[in-house]
Design a protein around this motif. Structure first.
Motif, mmCIF file in Angstrom:
data_model
loop_
_atom_site.group_PDB
_atom_site.id
_atom_site.type_symbol
_atom_site.label_atom_id
_atom_site.label_comp_id
_atom_site.label_asym_id
_atom_site.label_seq_id
_atom_site.Cartn_x
_atom_site.Cartn_y
_atom_site.Cartn_z
ATOM 1 N N SER A 15 0.829 -1.198 0.000
ATOM 2 C CA SER A 15 0.000 0.000 0.000
ATOM 3 C C SER A 15 0.866 1.252 0.000
ATOM 4 C CB SER A 15 -0.918 0.009 1.234
ATOM 5 O OG SER A 15 -1.805 -1.092 1.203
ATOM 6 N N GLN A 16 0.403 2.280 -0.706
ATOM 7 C CA GLN A 16 1.196 3.487 -0.865
ATOM 8 C C GLN A 16 1.490 4.177 0.467
ATOM 9 O OE1 GLN A 16 2.736 4.633 -3.545
ATOM 10 N NE2 GLN A 16 3.556 6.371 -2.381
ATOM 11 N N TYR A 17 0.505 4.174 1.372
ATOM 12 C CA TYR A 17 0.731 4.874 2.641
ATOM 13 C C TYR A 17 1.871 4.235 3.434
ATOM 14 C CZ TYR A 17 -1.444 1.455 5.846
ATOM 15 O OH TYR A 17 -1.726 0.350 6.609
ATOM 16 N N LEU A 18 2.062 2.929 3.295
ATOM 17 C CA LEU A 18 3.156 2.258 3.999
ATOM 18 C C LEU A 18 4.497 2.521 3.324
ATOM 19 C CD1 LEU A 18 1.454 -1.110 4.971
ATOM 20 C CD2 LEU A 18 2.340 0.640 6.521
ATOM 21 N N ILE A 19 4.507 2.658 2.020
ATOM 22 C CA ILE A 19 5.742 3.032 1.330
ATOM 23 C C ILE A 19 6.208 4.399 1.826
ATOM 24 C CG2 ILE A 19 6.739 3.614 -0.924
ATOM 25 C CD1 ILE A 19 4.865 1.535 -2.164
ATOM 26 N N GLU A 20 5.262 5.305 2.020
ATOM 27 C CA GLU A 20 5.606 6.636 2.546
ATOM 28 C C GLU A 20 6.099 6.555 3.986
ATOM 29 O OE1 GLU A 20 2.039 8.826 1.955
ATOM 30 O OE2 GLU A 20 2.194 8.817 -0.238
ATOM 31 N N GLU A 21 5.523 5.644 4.778
ATOM 32 C CA GLU A 21 5.956 5.468 6.162
ATOM 33 C C GLU A 21 7.388 4.932 6.229
ATOM 34 O OE1 GLU A 21 3.596 5.344 9.554
ATOM 35 O OE2 GLU A 21 3.740 7.157 8.318
ATOM 36 N N LEU A 22 7.725 4.033 5.325
ATOM 37 C CA LEU A 22 9.095 3.512 5.297
ATOM 38 C C LEU A 22 10.104 4.644 5.110
ATOM 39 C CD1 LEU A 22 8.645 0.338 3.034
ATOM 40 C CD2 LEU A 22 8.980 0.383 5.507
ATOM 41 N N ASP A 23 9.786 5.543 4.198
ATOM 42 C CA ASP A 23 10.670 6.681 3.956
ATOM 43 C C ASP A 23 10.694 7.620 5.154
ATOM 44 O OD1 ASP A 23 12.299 8.362 2.084
ATOM 45 O OD2 ASP A 23 10.625 9.740 2.412
ATOM 46 N N ARG A 24 9.541 7.832 5.746
ATOM 47 C CA ARG A 24 9.436 8.756 6.881
ATOM 48 C C ARG A 24 10.294 8.315 8.053
ATOM 49 N NH1 ARG A 24 3.842 9.734 10.329
ATOM 50 N NH2 ARG A 24 4.743 11.092 11.932
ATOM 51 N N TYR A 25 10.354 7.019 8.312
ATOM 52 C CA TYR A 25 11.088 6.517 9.476
ATOM 53 C C TYR A 25 12.487 5.989 9.132
ATOM 54 C CZ TYR A 25 6.891 7.190 12.193
ATOM 55 O OH TYR A 25 5.811 7.758 12.840
ATOM 56 N N GLY A 26 12.953 6.323 7.950
ATOM 57 C CA GLY A 26 14.342 6.029 7.614
ATOM 58 C C GLY A 26 14.659 4.574 7.355
ATOM 59 N N VAL A 27 13.674 3.790 6.904
ATOM 60 C CA VAL A 27 13.925 2.387 6.574
ATOM 61 C C VAL A 27 14.585 2.304 5.200
ATOM 62 C CG1 VAL A 27 12.880 0.132 6.127
ATOM 63 C CG2 VAL A 27 11.985 1.590 7.961
ATOM 64 N N ALA A 28 15.748 1.690 5.134
ATOM 65 C CA ALA A 28 16.410 1.488 3.841
ATOM 66 C C ALA A 28 15.707 0.360 3.089
ATOM 67 C CB ALA A 28 17.880 1.144 4.056
ATOM 68 N N VAL A 29 15.533 0.543 1.779
ATOM 69 C CA VAL A 29 14.838 -0.450 0.964
ATOM 70 C C VAL A 29 15.769 -0.941 -0.139
ATOM 71 C CG1 VAL A 29 12.886 -0.902 -0.554
ATOM 72 C CG2 VAL A 29 12.595 0.584 1.443
ATOM 73 N N ARG A 30 15.890 -2.275 -0.242
ATOM 74 C CA ARG A 30 16.697 -2.891 -1.312
ATOM 75 C C ARG A 30 15.791 -3.722 -2.201
ATOM 76 N NH1 ARG A 30 22.724 -3.885 -0.418
ATOM 77 N NH2 ARG A 30 22.330 -5.371 -2.102
ATOM 78 N N ASP A 31 15.697 -3.333 -3.477
ATOM 79 C CA ASP A 31 14.907 -4.084 -4.446
ATOM 80 C C ASP A 31 15.704 -5.287 -4.952
ATOM 81 O OD1 ASP A 31 13.130 -1.976 -4.153
ATOM 82 O OD2 ASP A 31 13.951 -0.890 -5.876
ATOM 83 N N ARG A 32 14.999 -6.215 -5.550
ATOM 84 C CA ARG A 32 15.615 -7.389 -6.194
ATOM 85 C C ARG A 32 16.671 -8.050 -5.293
ATOM 86 N NH1 ARG A 32 14.087 -7.242 -11.538
ATOM 87 N NH2 ARG A 32 13.518 -5.208 -12.399
ATOM 88 N N SER A 33 16.299 -8.291 -4.058
ATOM 89 C CA SER A 33 17.250 -8.860 -3.088
ATOM 90 C C SER A 33 16.703 -10.139 -2.489
ATOM 91 C CB SER A 33 17.544 -7.850 -1.969
ATOM 92 O OG SER A 33 18.192 -6.701 -2.486
ATOM 93 N N GLU A 34 17.524 -11.190 -2.515
ATOM 94 C CA GLU A 34 17.171 -12.460 -1.900
ATOM 95 C C GLU A 34 18.368 -12.988 -1.124
ATOM 96 O OE1 GLU A 34 14.676 -15.300 -4.117
ATOM 97 O OE2 GLU A 34 14.940 -13.936 -5.838
ATOM 98 N N ILE A 35 18.082 -13.676 0.003
ATOM 99 C CA ILE A 35 19.137 -14.199 0.870
ATOM 100 C C ILE A 35 19.509 -15.617 0.438
ATOM 101 C CG2 ILE A 35 19.663 -14.933 3.228
ATOM 102 C CD1 ILE A 35 17.993 -12.614 4.236
ATOM 103 N N SER A 36 20.815 -15.867 0.358
ATOM 104 C CA SER A 36 21.283 -17.202 -0.002
ATOM 105 C C SER A 36 21.953 -17.933 1.163
ATOM 106 C CB SER A 36 22.283 -17.117 -1.168
ATOM 107 O OG SER A 36 23.422 -16.335 -0.805
ATOM 108 N N ALA A 37 22.399 -17.176 2.198
ATOM 109 C CA ALA A 37 23.085 -17.834 3.318
ATOM 110 C C ALA A 37 23.010 -16.960 4.564
ATOM 111 C CB ALA A 37 24.543 -18.116 2.973
#
Length: 514
Positions: A384-406
């Motif tokens: 939801s768009q409002y949560l995307i804005e909240e992530l930015d507001r509270y300084g959460v770093a976002v990494r696209d196309r990321s998956e954990i292998s180990a």
């Protein structure tokens, strides 16, 4: 108003109003005087004076009390029995708002304090220790954990000190000890939930106590159906673990999942719906007049109609060694305990849905350095768009196309993760929100399901009713249903709608008249 439904009493200095392990203490509203609330070591937590009140959410849930209350100044107070209080909460909205909010906040504060509640004694490598810890977290029960390894004691030495030969051990408030109890045994020892008879017969059985199940329970019981809700863990489902739901109709400032589901549970019980946890369903046997659901502890429920609202579980990371970190460094929900644990720590949140965003914002607001990772190119595809804005507001770093292998760390403590692109990120804690797997394995081939295991309903299942499954009289609602919209409000609506179909099935004459 309280005086009309309770009894006025007095108490002298030093008198105990209730103590740890008490299962029946009343709601106490203070007119004059003062009382101190103490933990098991006699340490003072808080004092309440005139116009204050005692109690937390266990007044409504039936759990034993985790604290002791001792009078510090001569008191005059009103004592209201629990059932009378419950009725008042149904009838008076302002009182209900005040008390429910306070009860929920007090429970969250208790969860953050050491030495309150029951104690789990057992080494972290034992699956049953992790099971009990997970159960306590999900149930939001104040508890502490003693790992013998942390105190340089062997399991044998700990067992000798406790008089127990079997670990894990649970010490209950009041002194009772349980050797490796099942979740159900611990729950009922704490006074939580209804204990079912070996065989129950009801009009409507609801399997799953999330928003869909609770919605059906409220409407079913209020319409006069003998309604029973069973759940394998805790009432509330995933919604109950949400830090804040901000897009639910009627709550413009948002509402915590705990408060929303607590209100729903109270409302369902108001209309005499029964709730029983933890009871895991193991088999479904369709019948002509009644369908039979068998539960793991040997109980069985025969119902004229069954609603399956078992929801879905978050998927696990397909990486080696994940189980070593689960419950200690890797979690599937972010509550008060986890928020406190992660303050000033580097934290990874994995997932691109609303639940992942809500957890990331909550942890960031608590002082964690949070990175949210997801595998898509754009968060707007799933969030939801409002949560995307909240992530930015509270300084959460976002990494696209990321998956954990180990995963990397020592013993149970996570230190870092490696991504599929080779990057290494330092994380002390990881929170996983990787999509959902429906809780339907126990159904076998009894009902039609899609290729992912979600239950088919309506025309897709060859059924007449929109929410009816391939077996007449058995319905599905919420996240477990194929094609459902994964939103709390939608699940509530589906659960309520099922009740109409149940009435049409059980009362053909009434349906014809309508």
């Amino acid at each position: 108003m309280l005086a009309e439904h309770g009894r006025e009493r007095t108490a002298e200095v030093g008198e105990t109003l209730f103590q740890i392990g008490d299962e029946t203490y009343p709601f106490i509203a203070i007119l004059e005087g003062e009382v101190a609330v103490l933990d098991s070591d006699g340490q003072e937590i808080v004092r309440h004076g005139a116009s204050g009140f005692l109690g937390e959410i266990n007044l409504l849930s039936g759990q034993t009390v985790f604290l002791t209350a001792v009078v510090t100044e001569p008191m005059r107070y009103i004592a209201v029995d629990r059932e009378a209080l419950r009725q008042l909460l149904f009838e008076d909205g302002s009182l209900s708002d005040l008390l429910l909010t306070a009860f929920v906040e007090r429970r969250e504060l208790l969860q953050q304090r050491q030495g309150i509640g029951f104690e789990i004694v057992g080494p972290r490598h034992l699956p049953d220790t992790r099971r009990l810890l997970d159960f306590a977290r999900v149930q939001r029960l104040p508890h502490s954990w003693l790992d013998p390894a942390d105190y340089e004691q062997s399991a044998t030495a700990t067992a000798a000190a406790t008089g127990s030969s079997q670990l894990p051990l649970v010490r209950l408030p009041g002194g009772t000890e349980l050797e490796n109890p099942s979740n159900g045994e611990l729950s009922r020892a704490l006074g939580i939930g209804l204990e079912l008879a070996p065989r129950e017969e009801v009009d409507l059985l609801i399997v799953g106590g999330g928003p869909a199940g609770l919605g059906a329970a409220v409407y079913g019981a209020s319409e006069g159906l003998d309604t029973l809700v069973v759940d394998s863990t805790v009432l509330g489902g995933q919604a109950g673990a949400s830090r804040r739901i901000e897009n639910y109709l009627g709550f413009p400032a948002g509402i915590t999942g705990t408060e929303l589901t607590s209100r729903a549970i109270t409302q369902a019980r108001k209309f005499r719906a029964r709730t029983a946890t933890p009871y895991r369903a193991e088999a479904l046997e369709p019948g002509e007049e009644r369908h039979l659901v068998k539960l793991e502890e040997g109980n069985e429920v025969a119902a004229r109609a069954v609603l399956l609202a078992t929801g879905a579980d978050y998927r696990r990371l397909p990486v080696e060694g994940l189980d070593r970190y689960e419950g200690v460094s890797v979690f599937y929900a972010a509550g008060p305990l986890e928020g406190q644990l992660c303050a000033a720590q580097r934290v990874g949140v994995i997932g691109g849905g609303n639940s992942a965003a809500q957890a990331a914002v909550w942890l960031a607001r608590g002082g964690a350095l949070v990175t949210l990772m997801h595998r898509r190119a754009d968060l707007r595809e799933t969030m939801s768009q409002y949560l995307i804005e909240e992530l930015d507001r509270y300084g959460v770093a976002v990494r696209d196309r990321s998956e954990i292998s180990a995963l990397h760390g020592e013993s149970w403590r996570l230190a870092s993760v490696t991504l599929t692109d080779g990057d290494n990120l330092p994380f002390s804690f990881l929170f996983l929100f990787l999509g959902a797997t429906p809780c339907t394995d126990w159904l076998g081939d009894v009902l039609a399901r899609d290729s992912n295991g979600f239950i088919l309903t309506g025309p897709d299942a060859g059924a007449d009713g929109l929410l009816e499954t391939s077996v007449p009289g058995i319905y599905a609602a919420g996240d477990v249903r194929a094609g459902s919209i994964k939103r709390c409000a939608t699940a509530v609506g589906e659960g309520a709608t099922v009740v109409r179909f149940v009435h049409e099935r059980l009362s053909p004459a009434v349906a014809s008249h309508r």
